[in-house]
Design a protein around this motif. Structure first.
Motif, PDB file in Angstrom:
ATOM      1  N   ILE A 139       0.837  -1.206   0.000  1.00 12.35           N
ATOM      2  CA  ILE A 139       0.000   0.000   0.000  1.00 12.35           C
ATOM      3  C   ILE A 139       0.870   1.254   0.000  1.00 12.35           C
ATOM      4  N   VAL A 140       1.896   1.281   0.849  1.00 16.77           N
ATOM      5  CA  VAL A 140       2.790   2.444   0.940  1.00 16.77           C
ATOM      6  C   VAL A 140       3.545   2.641  -0.378  1.00 16.77           C
ATOM      7  N   ALA A 141       3.887   1.541  -1.042  1.00 16.77           N
ATOM      8  CA  ALA A 141       4.658   1.625  -2.291  1.00 16.77           C
ATOM      9  C   ALA A 141       3.898   2.342  -3.397  1.00 16.77           C
ATOM     10  N   GLU A 142       2.575   2.385  -3.292  1.00 13.53           N
ATOM     11  CA  GLU A 142       1.777   3.041  -4.334  1.00 13.53           C
ATOM     12  C   GLU A 142       1.867   4.562  -4.275  1.00 13.53           C
ATOM     13  N   LEU A 143       2.379   5.112  -3.155  1.00 14.23           N
ATOM     14  CA  LEU A 143       2.450   6.562  -3.008  1.00 14.23           C
ATOM     15  C   LEU A 143       3.477   7.156  -3.948  1.00 14.23           C
ATOM     16  N   GLU A 144       3.150   8.344  -4.487  1.00 17.57           N
ATOM     17  CA  GLU A 144       4.001   8.971  -5.506  1.00 17.57           C
ATOM     18  C   GLU A 144       5.294   9.525  -4.936  1.00 17.57           C
ATOM     19  N   LEU A 203       9.735  -1.660  -7.589  1.00 16.00           N
ATOM     20  CA  LEU A 203      10.440  -2.203  -8.751  1.00 16.00           C
ATOM     21  C   LEU A 203       9.555  -3.187  -9.509  1.00 16.00           C
ATOM     22  N   THR A 204       8.884  -4.047  -8.769  1.00 12.97           N
ATOM     23  CA  THR A 204       7.985  -5.019  -9.402  1.00 12.97           C
ATOM     24  C   THR A 204       6.864  -4.311 -10.150  1.00 12.97           C
ATOM     25  N   ASN A 205       6.281  -3.293  -9.528  1.00 14.88           N
ATOM     26  CA  ASN A 205       5.190  -2.548 -10.170  1.00 14.88           C
ATOM     27  C   ASN A 205       5.659  -1.861 -11.444  1.00 14.88           C
ATOM     28  N   GLN A 206       6.863  -1.284 -11.409  1.00 14.97           N
ATOM     29  CA  GLN A 206       7.389  -0.597 -12.589  1.00 14.97           C
ATOM     30  C   GLN A 206       7.619  -1.572 -13.741  1.00 14.97           C
ATOM     31  N   ASN A 207       8.077  -2.767 -13.419  1.00 13.62           N
ATOM     32  CA  ASN A 207       8.313  -3.764 -14.458  1.00 13.62           C
ATOM     33  C   ASN A 207       7.014  -4.258 -15.089  1.00 13.62           C
ATOM     34  N   LEU A 208       5.927  -4.218 -14.286  1.00 11.33           N
ATOM     35  CA  LEU A 208       4.634  -4.693 -14.789  1.00 11.33           C
ATOM     36  C   LEU A 208       3.880  -3.634 -15.568  1.00 11.33           C
ATOM     37  N   GLN A 209       4.289  -2.359 -15.414  1.00 11.28           N
ATOM     38  CA  GLN A 209       3.556  -1.285 -16.073  1.00 11.28           C
ATOM     39  C   GLN A 209       3.723  -1.361 -17.579  1.00 11.28           C
ATOM     40  N   SER A 210       2.614  -1.077 -18.283  1.00 10.83           N
ATOM     41  CA  SER A 210       2.636  -1.062 -19.751  1.00 10.83           C
ATOM     42  C   SER A 210       2.666   0.380 -20.223  1.00 10.83           C
ATOM     43  N   PRO A 211       3.383   0.662 -21.313  1.00 14.68           N
ATOM     44  CA  PRO A 211       3.410   2.034 -21.827  1.00 14.68           C
ATOM     45  C   PRO A 211       2.136   2.424 -22.562  1.00 14.68           C
ATOM     46  N   ARG A 212       1.238   1.454 -22.765  1.00 16.57           N
ATOM     47  CA  ARG A 212       0.041   1.761 -23.538  1.00 16.57           C
ATOM     48  C   ARG A 212      -0.957   2.576 -22.728  1.00 16.57           C
ATOM     49  N   ASP A 213      -1.935   3.145 -23.433  1.00 14.77           N
ATOM     50  CA  ASP A 213      -3.027   3.820 -22.749  1.00 14.77           C
ATOM     51  C   ASP A 213      -3.736   2.833 -21.849  1.00 14.77           C
ATOM     52  N   VAL A 222       9.981  -2.336  13.811  1.00 16.11           N
ATOM     53  CA  VAL A 222      10.756  -2.808  12.660  1.00 16.11           C
ATOM     54  C   VAL A 222      11.606  -1.639  12.164  1.00 16.11           C
ATOM     55  N   SER A 223      12.835  -1.936  11.756  1.00 18.46           N
ATOM     56  CA  SER A 223      13.733  -0.861  11.329  1.00 18.46           C
ATOM     57  C   SER A 223      13.247  -0.211  10.035  1.00 18.46           C
ATOM     58  N   MET A 224      13.560   1.069   9.891  1.00 19.66           N
ATOM     59  CA  MET A 224      13.210   1.794   8.677  1.00 19.66           C
ATOM     60  C   MET A 224      13.896   1.172   7.464  1.00 19.66           C
ATOM     61  N   ASP A 225      15.128   0.723   7.625  1.00 19.24           N
ATOM     62  CA  ASP A 225      15.863   0.131   6.504  1.00 19.24           C
ATOM     63  C   ASP A 225      15.133  -1.084   5.948  1.00 19.24           C
ATOM     64  N   ALA A 226      14.625  -1.926   6.848  1.00 17.20           N
ATOM     65  CA  ALA A 226      13.909  -3.131   6.407  1.00 17.20           C
ATOM     66  C   ALA A 226      12.629  -2.757   5.643  1.00 17.20           C
ATOM     67  N   LEU A 227      11.898  -1.795   6.184  1.00 16.93           N
ATOM     68  CA  LEU A 227      10.668  -1.367   5.521  1.00 16.93           C
ATOM     69  C   LEU A 227      10.970  -0.740   4.159  1.00 16.93           C
ATOM     70  N   LYS A 228      12.029   0.086   4.083  1.00 18.04           N
ATOM     71  CA  LYS A 228      12.397   0.714   2.814  1.00 18.04           C
ATOM     72  C   LYS A 228      12.746  -0.332   1.766  1.00 18.04           C
ATOM     73  N   GLN A 229      13.440  -1.388   2.177  1.00 22.81           N
ATOM     74  CA  GLN A 229      13.790  -2.449   1.233  1.00 22.81           C
ATOM     75  C   GLN A 229      12.533  -3.124   0.690  1.00 22.81           C
ATOM     76  N   ASP A 230      11.591  -3.414   1.579  1.00 23.60           N
ATOM     77  CA  ASP A 230      10.354  -4.063   1.140  1.00 23.60           C
ATOM     78  C   ASP A 230       9.568  -3.162   0.187  1.00 23.60           C
ATOM     79  N   VAL A 231       9.450  -1.887   0.553  1.00 29.69           N
ATOM     80  CA  VAL A 231       8.708  -0.946  -0.288  1.00 29.69           C
ATOM     81  C   VAL A 231       9.398  -0.778  -1.639  1.00 29.69           C
ATOM     82  N   HIS A 232      10.722  -0.679  -1.618  1.00 32.17           N
ATOM     83  CA  HIS A 232      11.477  -0.511  -2.867  1.00 32.17           C
ATOM     84  C   HIS A 232      11.288  -1.731  -3.771  1.00 32.17           C
ATOM     85  N   ALA A 233      11.279  -2.919  -3.201  1.00 34.33           N
ATOM     86  CA  ALA A 233      11.092  -4.136  -3.992  1.00 34.33           C
ATOM     87  C   ALA A 233       9.717  -4.147  -4.666  1.00 34.33           C
ATOM     88  N   VAL A 234       8.693  -3.695  -3.926  1.00 30.80           N
ATOM     89  CA  VAL A 234       7.345  -3.639  -4.498  1.00 30.80           C
ATOM     90  C   VAL A 234       7.293  -2.638  -5.646  1.00 30.80           C
TER      91      VAL A 234
END
Length: 613
Positions: free
Chosen positions: A402-407, A439-449, A425-437
């Protein structure tokens, strides 16, 4: 066309309205525009797109979308985006600019009205008055009136929302409408009556219910919601879908709330009619509700045209929270900022006002809504056993999505800090999890309309883009468009074309535009693109004219080019005749008619010589 369809609106009034509203400022209320040379561009509000193809030209005061083709001036834009007729748009814009509406009622200035529709609306208006009278002034309505007063409804509020009562009798309304010569089969189609099972007549659709009129955008009654007072089912009975009433596009109280929504650019969405009415009495004048159905993309799109922010105030029970979760992404994809008002316990807004009073409700609930992300994180908790390590681990992984969706990084860090403090939980651990999400979302995004997004206005569009080239047109069509582009800016060229071509344009809309231009200049007008387009008052011709001005206006022009364009257009009948002759030649050869084939061949040679000359 304008003299027939909209003759009751003076041209001077239309021009005054157009001059009073800058198109960039008006469109900017609906579309996020960025400067691009002498144009402004953004995502089209009329169709789905991820790359901007919607253009506004301040110099010409027109808009055009290269994607869907919609074009026109500021009046046409408001008509399209708000669903108005041209006269309605003129009236609304005139009132906003404090221009007196001195012409005949704009509603009478358009095309002929549908008599059946008018009759159905008239019947609904009379029915609302009948039900209200029965509630307030008869013995039949006494129990319903006592019930409403017991729910904290003042007589003033009952009057303001025209609440009424449908008696237990089977045919009170049927007799009432029949006595006033309303066709009962038409009244059944309108949803006011039901036909008897044996086909012998009609009975009232609503019986023994408190009646809430439902209005359209213009404040006309188009349907009803009937609430039962006891424990029967259904609790609410709505009018059926009809030519007047579509649940997916209708919002209760939108006609009353719209001025405040437009002024504040904020709207509050409730689940029920009583919630809207009771919160209105508490001071919330920008509240609406869906028609006893789930929120639709169309509802969200309608609200997004008038508001930038929405607060969802659904019931505090599990069903209300689930409905809010479904509504959040619908408002977000419509481009709105979303928050959620949290109600105590399982209360609905009506109950909360009764329990705590209107002042406390406004102060503690409405003035402190939580963000959409905060609400999602709160809602997510019910799915996990947070007192167990495994439950907390799963919750944090879901929360990271959910947090990863924020702009913005700032927003993400703010919520990660909250999660870090609460769960150790440490901030570093949370940042890693959010960053991984992410990255996955960016790879799934399509350039189409994204065609799932029916409406957008570019609030979240960050990527640069450029307009694609227009579809390649036949040479004669390009010539016609370019000629018209010059003619709209130069009266002398228009006169030359009139003398040499007249109305011999081969695209119907081009011929119509040429005829309007000849008339425009014959009336003594100087070249004025903005004024000319406003005289058309035909959406198709406005689209064509705006498209020509934006897409065909950048080329060198002189007498030789003018002659070339005219020659290209004059070639069209010869080219078409040549095509026909070649088809005839093929048929003659196949049938073995040598003499006919020779004759057609000679005619083809003659036509080809004419074309070369």
């Amino acid at each position: 066309m304008s003299n027939v369809a909209y003759g009751k609106i003076p041209e001077s009034a239309i021009e005054a309205v157009r001059n009073a509203h800058d198109i960039v400022e008006t469109v900017g209320k609906y579309v996020h525009l960025t400067k691009n040379g002498k144009y402004m561009k953004g995502l089209c509000p009329f169709h789905s797109e991820r790359t901007p193809s919607f253009t506004v030209t301040p110099e010409l005061q027109i808009f055009h979308c290269y994607g869907c083709g919609k074009s026109g001036n500021v009046i046409r834009f408001i008509a399209e985006i708000e669903g108005y007729s041209f006269p309605e748009a003129v009236r609304v814009l005139a009132e906003e600019a404090s221009i007196p509406v001195t012409w005949a009622d704009a509603a009478d200035a358009g095309p002929p009205a549908d008599p059946n529709r008018d009759k159905q609306i008239e019947a609904h208006e009379l029915t609302a008055k009948l039900y209200h009278h029965l509630l307030m002034n008869t013995k039949q309505g006494q129990s319903a009136l006592a019930y409403l007063r017991g729910r904290g409804m003042s007589d003033k509020l009952i009057d303001q929302f025209s609440i009424g009562y449908a008696p237990e009798s089977w045919d009170t309304l049927a007799k009432f409408l029949d006595s006033r010569k309303f066709p009962l089969p038409l009244m059944e189609k309108a949803g006011l009556l039901s036909s008897k099972q044996d086909g012998s007549g009609y009975v009232d659709r609503f019986r023994g219910r408190i009646m809430f009129p439902i209005w359209n955008r213009d404040g006309k009654v188009i349907a009803f919601a009937g609430r039962i007072m006891g424990d029967g089912q259904p609790k609410y009975l709505n009018s059926p879908e009809s030519p007047l009433f579509t649940k997916s596009r209708t919002l209760y109280n939108f006609n009353n709330a719209r001025p405040d929504i437009r002024k504040r650019r904020k709207v509050v969405v409730f689940e029920g009619y009583m919630d809207v009415i009771k919160t209105w009495s508490a001071g919330i004048r920008n509240g609406v509700a869906t028609m006893g159905t789930a929120l639709t993309d169309e509802h969200a799109a309608i609200l997004a045209r008038s508001a930038d922010e929405v607060t969802i105030c659904y019931d505090g029970d599990s069903a209300g929270k689930a409905a809010a979760m479904k509504a959040i992404p619908m408002f977000e994809k419509a481009g709105m900022t979303v928050s959620v008002a949290m109600l105590p316990g399982n209360m609905d807004p009506d109950e909360a006002i009764e329990a705590y009073g209107p002042d406390a409700f406004l102060r503690d609930v409405m003035d402190h809504p939580v963000s959409a992300v905060k609400f999602k994180l709160i809602y997510l908790r019910k799915n996990h056993m947070l007192e167990e390590d495994e439950g907390r681990r799963k919750y944090l992984l879901e929360a990271s999505k959910i947090v990863a969706e924020l702009e913005t990084a700032t927003e993400r860090e703010m919520y990660m800090k909250e999660l870090s403090r609460e769960f150790g939980v440490s901030m570093d651990a949370l940042k890693q999890d959010v960053h991984a999400v992410r990255l996955t979302n960016q790879n799934l995004q399509s350039p189409r309309d994204n065609n799932d997004f029916s409406w957008n206005n570019g609030r979240n569009e960050k990527r640069p883009s450029s307009f694609g080239p227009p579809t390649l047109l036949p040479a004669y069509q390009q010539a016609e468009r370019k000629l018209l582009s010059v003619m709209m800016r130069d009266a002398a060229t228009a006169r030359t074309v009139h003398d040499q071509l007249g109305d011999a344009f081969y695209v119907e809309d081009h011929a119509a535009l040429a005829a309007y231009l000849y008339a425009f200049y014959a009336q003594g007008h100087d070249p004025d693109v903005k004024r000319f387009i406003s005289t058309l008052q035909d959406d198709r011709l406005e689209r064509t004219a705006a498209s020509i001005l934006l897409m065909d206006g950048d080329f060198s022009f002189n007498e030789q080019v003018l002659n070339d364009f005219i020659r290209e257009i004059r070639k069209v009948p010869l080219l078409r005749e040549l095509e026909q002759k070649k088809e005839q030649l093929v048929r003659a050869e196949r049938s073995g008619d040598i003499a006919q084939a020779v004759q057609i061949g000679i005619e083809i040679i003659t036509l080809e010589k004419e074309l070369k000359e």
